[in-house]
Design a protein around this motif. Structure first.
Motif, mmCIF file in Angstrom:
data_model
loop_
_atom_site.group_PDB
_atom_site.id
_atom_site.type_symbol
_atom_site.label_atom_id
_atom_site.label_comp_id
_atom_site.label_asym_id
_atom_site.label_seq_id
_atom_site.Cartn_x
_atom_site.Cartn_y
_atom_site.Cartn_z
ATOM 1 N N LYS A 67 -13.653 -52.362 13.095
ATOM 2 C CA LYS A 67 -14.005 -53.518 14.051
ATOM 3 C C LYS A 67 -13.717 -53.105 15.430
ATOM 4 O O LYS A 67 -13.031 -52.043 15.936
ATOM 5 C CB LYS A 67 -13.114 -54.650 13.596
ATOM 6 C CG LYS A 67 -13.364 -55.307 12.305
ATOM 7 C CD LYS A 67 -12.383 -56.396 12.075
ATOM 8 C CE LYS A 67 -12.618 -56.940 10.914
ATOM 9 N NZ LYS A 67 -11.678 -58.294 10.498
ATOM 10 N N GLU A 68 -14.416 -53.739 16.452
ATOM 11 C CA GLU A 68 -14.104 -53.660 17.744
ATOM 12 C C GLU A 68 -13.251 -54.751 18.362
ATOM 13 O O GLU A 68 -13.204 -55.702 17.640
ATOM 14 C CB GLU A 68 -15.583 -53.707 18.365
ATOM 15 C CG GLU A 68 -16.500 -52.454 18.163
ATOM 16 C CD GLU A 68 -17.807 -52.436 18.694
ATOM 17 O OE1 GLU A 68 -18.394 -53.480 19.564
ATOM 18 O OE2 GLU A 68 -18.384 -51.637 18.776
ATOM 19 N N ARG A 126 -7.759 -52.842 15.335
ATOM 20 C CA ARG A 126 -9.288 -53.441 14.973
ATOM 21 C C ARG A 126 -9.930 -52.092 14.603
ATOM 22 O O ARG A 126 -10.847 -52.058 13.656
ATOM 23 C CB ARG A 126 -9.890 -53.940 16.148
ATOM 24 C CG ARG A 126 -9.068 -55.483 16.137
ATOM 25 C CD ARG A 126 -9.688 -56.554 17.161
ATOM 26 N NE ARG A 126 -11.172 -56.521 16.561
ATOM 27 C CZ ARG A 126 -11.560 -57.841 15.793
ATOM 28 N NH1 ARG A 126 -10.409 -58.614 15.261
ATOM 29 N NH2 ARG A 126 -12.695 -57.966 15.493
#
Length: 176
Positions: free
Chosen positions: A133-134, A128
């Motif tokens: 992204k997290e 991710r």
């Protein structure tokens, strides 16, 4: 009664570090007799949590083998980390099913299953991050909880500060 007391007392020496309910590092305080219901006196193993020495858990003698275990050895820790490879258990499930699976793994108290989950979540986190992204919130909470669950035991056995256990596991996972 005396025979039963000796059998349990021999399993755990006073002051021995143990894991209680798969999640808390404690020291054994010995076998004692207690009457919690006002009628029946029973035999208990007294456990003193490492985090709060002012409290105490009383484990019924007939439940000791289910709720108390000795600490893993260094070799067992290394083997659990190194052997944590496996297929993804969390990949093809919905959000609620995933959350339930993560919670079940955490509640199991199984270091091997928890390490497998940590490996999988760290891999997911890495993927991710490459996408900018997290981790989703339930995964992040599960990863944090998993590291906390095993950090006290691994710290005690490996002789490293609890704060460094997560990094140690990540490094070991990268090298296996």
């Amino acid at each position: 009664m005396e025979r039963r007391r000796r059998r349990h007392a021999l399993n755990y020496e006073k002051g021995q570090p143990v894991i209680y309910d798969g999640r808390e590092l404690c020291r054994t305080g010995g076998i004692c007799q207690k009457c919690f219901d006002g009628v029946h006196e029973e035999e208990y193993l007294c456990l003193v949590p490492e985090s709060t020495s002012s409290s105490c858990y009383y484990v019924p003698a007939d439940k000791i083998s289910e709720r108390v275990r000795p600490l893993m050895t260094k070799e067992e820790i290394y083997a659990a980390i190194d052997g944590s490879k496996g297929g993804s258990q969390l990949e093809n499930c919905g959000k609620n099913e995933r959350r339930a699976m993560l919670n079940d793994i955490l509640k199991s108290g199984s270091s091997s299953n928890i390490i497998c989950m940590i490996r999988e979540l760290l891999h997911k986190k890495s993927c991710r991050e490459k996408e900018g992204k997290e981790l989703i919130a339930c995964d992040e909470r599960a990863l944090s909880s998993a590291c906390k669950l095993i950090s006290a035991e691994f710290s005690a056995v490996l002789g490293i500060p609890e704060a460094e256990v997560g990094g140690f596991i990540e490094e070991r996972l990268r090298n296996t």
